[in-house]
Design a protein around this motif. Structure first.
Motif, short mmCIF file in Angstrom:
data_model
loop_
_atom_site.label_atom_id
_atom_site.label_comp_id
_atom_site.label_asym_id
_atom_site.label_seq_id
_atom_site.Cartn_x
_atom_site.Cartn_y
_atom_site.Cartn_z
N VAL A 264 0.86 -1.17 0.00
CA VAL A 264 0.00 0.00 0.00
C VAL A 264 0.90 1.23 0.00
N ASP A 265 0.57 2.19 -0.81
CA ASP A 265 1.36 3.42 -0.88
C ASP A 265 1.18 4.18 0.43
N VAL A 266 2.27 4.30 1.20
CA VAL A 266 2.18 4.96 2.50
C VAL A 266 2.24 6.48 2.38
N ILE A 267 2.60 6.96 1.23
CA ILE A 267 2.59 8.41 1.00
C ILE A 267 1.48 8.70 -0.01
N THR A 268 0.44 9.26 0.48
CA THR A 268 -0.73 9.53 -0.35
C THR A 268 -0.92 11.03 -0.51
N ASP A 269 -1.74 11.39 -1.46
CA ASP A 269 -2.01 12.79 -1.75
C ASP A 269 -3.29 13.23 -1.05
N ALA A 270 -3.19 14.30 -0.28
CA ALA A 270 -4.35 14.86 0.40
C ALA A 270 -4.43 16.34 0.09
N LEU A 462 9.00 1.19 1.16
CA LEU A 462 9.88 2.18 1.75
C LEU A 462 11.24 2.23 1.05
N GLN A 463 11.72 1.06 0.64
CA GLN A 463 13.00 0.99 -0.05
C GLN A 463 12.95 1.69 -1.41
N SER A 464 11.76 1.69 -2.00
CA SER A 464 11.65 2.25 -3.36
C SER A 464 11.43 3.76 -3.37
N ILE A 465 11.05 4.34 -2.24
CA ILE A 465 10.78 5.78 -2.21
C ILE A 465 12.09 6.55 -2.32
N GLU A 466 12.11 7.56 -3.18
CA GLU A 466 13.26 8.43 -3.33
C GLU A 466 12.95 9.77 -2.67
N ALA A 467 13.89 10.28 -1.90
CA ALA A 467 13.66 11.53 -1.17
C ALA A 467 13.36 12.68 -2.14
N GLU A 468 14.01 12.67 -3.32
CA GLU A 468 13.82 13.76 -4.26
C GLU A 468 12.40 13.80 -4.81
N SER A 469 11.68 12.66 -4.70
CA SER A 469 10.32 12.64 -5.25
C SER A 469 9.32 13.33 -4.33
N ILE A 470 9.76 13.67 -3.12
CA ILE A 470 8.88 14.30 -2.14
C ILE A 470 9.15 15.80 -2.16
N THR A 480 10.38 12.06 9.32
CA THR A 480 10.26 11.73 10.75
C THR A 480 9.02 10.89 11.04
N ARG A 481 7.91 11.12 10.32
CA ARG A 481 6.71 10.30 10.56
C ARG A 481 6.96 8.84 10.20
N ALA A 482 7.72 8.59 9.14
CA ALA A 482 7.96 7.22 8.70
C ALA A 482 9.11 6.55 9.45
N LEU A 483 9.97 7.38 10.11
CA LEU A 483 11.17 6.81 10.75
C LEU A 483 10.85 5.72 11.79
N PRO A 484 9.90 5.90 12.72
CA PRO A 484 9.62 4.82 13.68
C PRO A 484 9.14 3.52 13.01
N TYR A 485 8.37 3.66 11.92
CA TYR A 485 7.91 2.46 11.21
C TYR A 485 9.07 1.77 10.49
N ALA A 486 9.96 2.58 9.92
CA ALA A 486 11.14 1.99 9.28
C ALA A 486 11.98 1.24 10.30
N LEU A 487 12.07 1.80 11.53
CA LEU A 487 12.81 1.11 12.58
C LEU A 487 12.14 -0.21 12.94
#
Length: 553
Positions: A264-270, A462-470, A480-487
């Motif tokens: 599921v795409d964890v970064i969605t458009d709102a 998460l591995q496929s997300i590129e920082a530049e795309s955000i 920071t919101r995704a960091l605890p889940y990545a851990l």
């Protein structure tokens, strides 16, 4: 047949002569009026039963009592069993069968006891042997015992007439075949506890053999593979196979559902802005627990980071005199109704009040109840029906416990009685199997396995997300919101490295809001180097707290 009847009648007439008189003629000692005497007449019936009439005479001021056993162990782990019927008592005394003995009480006067005993006749290779103990086991001495034995054949023989303590082979005072084929015996001075035992030989097929022996329980015999034991063992094997198939099927289902997770795409458009969202609204600590069915230190560390990101805790990096970084925790906001129970326990346990707490002191904090935290995490997962609750497994627990206790009781009872004790052992093993089987089932329910599969599918995403795309202004928040889940998913190193060179000031403020000591950093370079140390310190603090709790501190 007529000659047989005439013989029986003649023999019976011969018995009309008072036996005490006959015995007196052969005895060297006169009977005493102030001593106990016993006279026994025995007649072997056509059906193999033995009719017995026992007359006990007790002088004034005396009483006799006995327990004549009806189970006699002849040896070789066998017991000879006799059965009494048609018992009648006349005179002053009383008699009854108590357990496996004929209990008789004879007060002063004359007591006449009649009964029919079965089990006295046994076949051998060349004759039949009628065995009985006409009297004995009295609690007082008997001066004289006399008796007769009559059968429907003149060809009687005396195999033995024994007197004395049980097991003694001492001969009776007198035993002989009188005129008419009547066996007469006599015993003087039968002491208390002694017995008289008579063995009479008969021609083969004189009467039906009625002797009965039972095997005494022994450890070897009690635990032998008898037919009932084999049947019980077969049932146990079927149960074990069924339980094994149940466990294997459940585990395969669990693995299949985990593998079938949908990313599921964890970064969605709102409303035109990227938003980080997790499937099912799962929290980081819950995520790790759902995936591996255990609240590990890394899950607690992920929850602590998440509480900091959500501004309930504040983490500060403080430089020490030695040049190393020390980490402290303080409250950013007090717990409110937005927190789950396990999160509230974490906040209150980590930082009991105002002021900062050194992370190294967390292990010694008496307010940090990790057992309660874990119970609350499990409770949330059970409430969501992603974990099987205790109630769902209580039936197996009760059934297994009942079967185990019943098997123990049956093993003891069977080993001490009829044998087949392996039936009870099989029940005990079955009880253990029923008790232990649920512990090998996946803790997750089918719904929980589906959710865990979807959450695990976040890893490659998460591995496929590129920082530049955000968008630059949203990178710090999403990072920071995704960091605890990545851990919690074991992807924190990869996630941090993606954003290490990214600017933190694009959102209008430098540094990371929830992390003190990096306020002026333009990017995450220094944070990426220090973050593994922070995680290691958090995990070590929780592990040390667990250890101290296990020691009772």
């Amino acid at each position: 047949m007529r000659r047989r009847h005439l013989f029986i009648v003649g023999a019976a007439l011969a018995m009309l002569v008072p036996a005490s008189s006959a015995a007196a003629e052969t005895s060297d000692e006169p009977h005493s009026d102030d001593a106990i005497t016993v006279h026994v007449d025995m007649v072997l019936q056509d059906d193999g039963s033995l009719s017995v009439t026992e007359t006990i005479r007790v002088p004034e001021g005396m009483q006799a009592e006995r327990d004549l056993p009806l189970r006699i162990p002849p040896g070789d782990d066998l017991t000879r069993v006799f059965t009494l019927a048609d018992m009648e008592v006349t005179g002053a005394g009383a008699a009854e069968v108590v357990v496996d003995a004929l209990h008789t009480t004879a007060p002063a006067g004359e007591t006449e006891l009649r009964y029919v005993v079965s089990g006295t006749v046994a076949d051998s290779a060349d004759e039949q042997l009628a065995t009985w103990h006409p009297t004995g086991w009295w609690d007082t001495d008997v001066a004289v015992v006399t008796g007769t034995f009559l059968a429907a054949t003149p060809a009687l023989s005396i195999d033995y007439c024994r007197a004395g303590a049980p097991g003694s082979t001492a001969r009776c005072t007198l035993a002989a075949i009188a005129d008419g084929g009547v066996l007469e015996f006599e015993q003087h001075d039968l002491l208390g506890g002694q017995r008289v035992e008579l063995g009479v030989g008969l021609p083969l097929r004189t009467v039906p053999a009625t002797a009965e022996w039972v095997e005494e329980p022994t450890p070897v015999r009690a635990f032998a593979f008898t037919t009932p034991a084999l049947v019980a063992t077969g049932a146990l094997l079927l149960l074990l196979l069924g339980l094994a198939a149940w466990v294997v099927a459940a585990r395969r289902r669990d693995l299949a559902l985990l593998a079938a997770g949908t990313a599921v795409d964890v970064i969605t458009d709102a409303d035109g802005e990227p938003v980080f969202s997790v499937p099912y609204g799962v929290l980081p600590g819950t995520l790790g627990t759902l995936v591996d069915a255990s609240v590990d230190p890394v899950d607690l560390a992920a929850s602590t980071l998440d509480l900091a990101v959500r501004r309930y805790l504040h983490i500060d990096a403080v430089g020490s005199a030695a040049g190393t970084i020390e980490w402290t925790l303080s409250r950013a906001n007090d717990p409110d109704d937005q927190l789950r129970e396990f999160e509230r326990l974490l906040v209150e346990g980590l930082v009991p009040g105002d002021g900062a707490v050194d992370l190294g002191e967390v292990a010694e904090g008496s307010n940090l109840d990790l057992r309660g935290v874990r119970a609350a995490v499990y409770g949330d997962l059970v409430h969501a029906r992603w974990f099987a609750g205790r109630q769902s497994r209580r039936i197996a627990t009760w059934a297994g416990g009942a079967l185990l206790l019943a098997g123990l009781a049956a093993t003891i009872a069977l080993a001490l009685t009829v044998g087949h004790a392996l039936v009870g052992v099989a029940a005990v093993l079955a009880g253990f199997a029923v008790l232990l089987a649920p512990g090998h089932l996946p803790l997750r329910t089918a719904a929980g396995s589906r959710v865990a599969g979807d959450l695990l599918a976040m890893r490659p995403h998460l591995q496929s997300i590129e920082a530049e795309s955000i968008p630059a202004a949203e990178r710090e928040l999403l990072f920071t919101r995704a960091l605890p889940y990545a851990l919690a998913l074991g992807e924190s190193r990869t996630w941090v490295s993606k954003f290490a060179a990214q600017s933190l000031s694009d959102d209008g403020t430098p540094g990371i809001e929830w992390l003190g000591g990096f306020e002026n950093d333009a990017d995450l370079t220094r944070f990426s180097a220090s973050f593994p140390h922070l995680v290691a310190e958090l995990e070590a603090a929780f592990a040390a707290r667990d250890h101290r709790a296990s020691l009772g501190h």
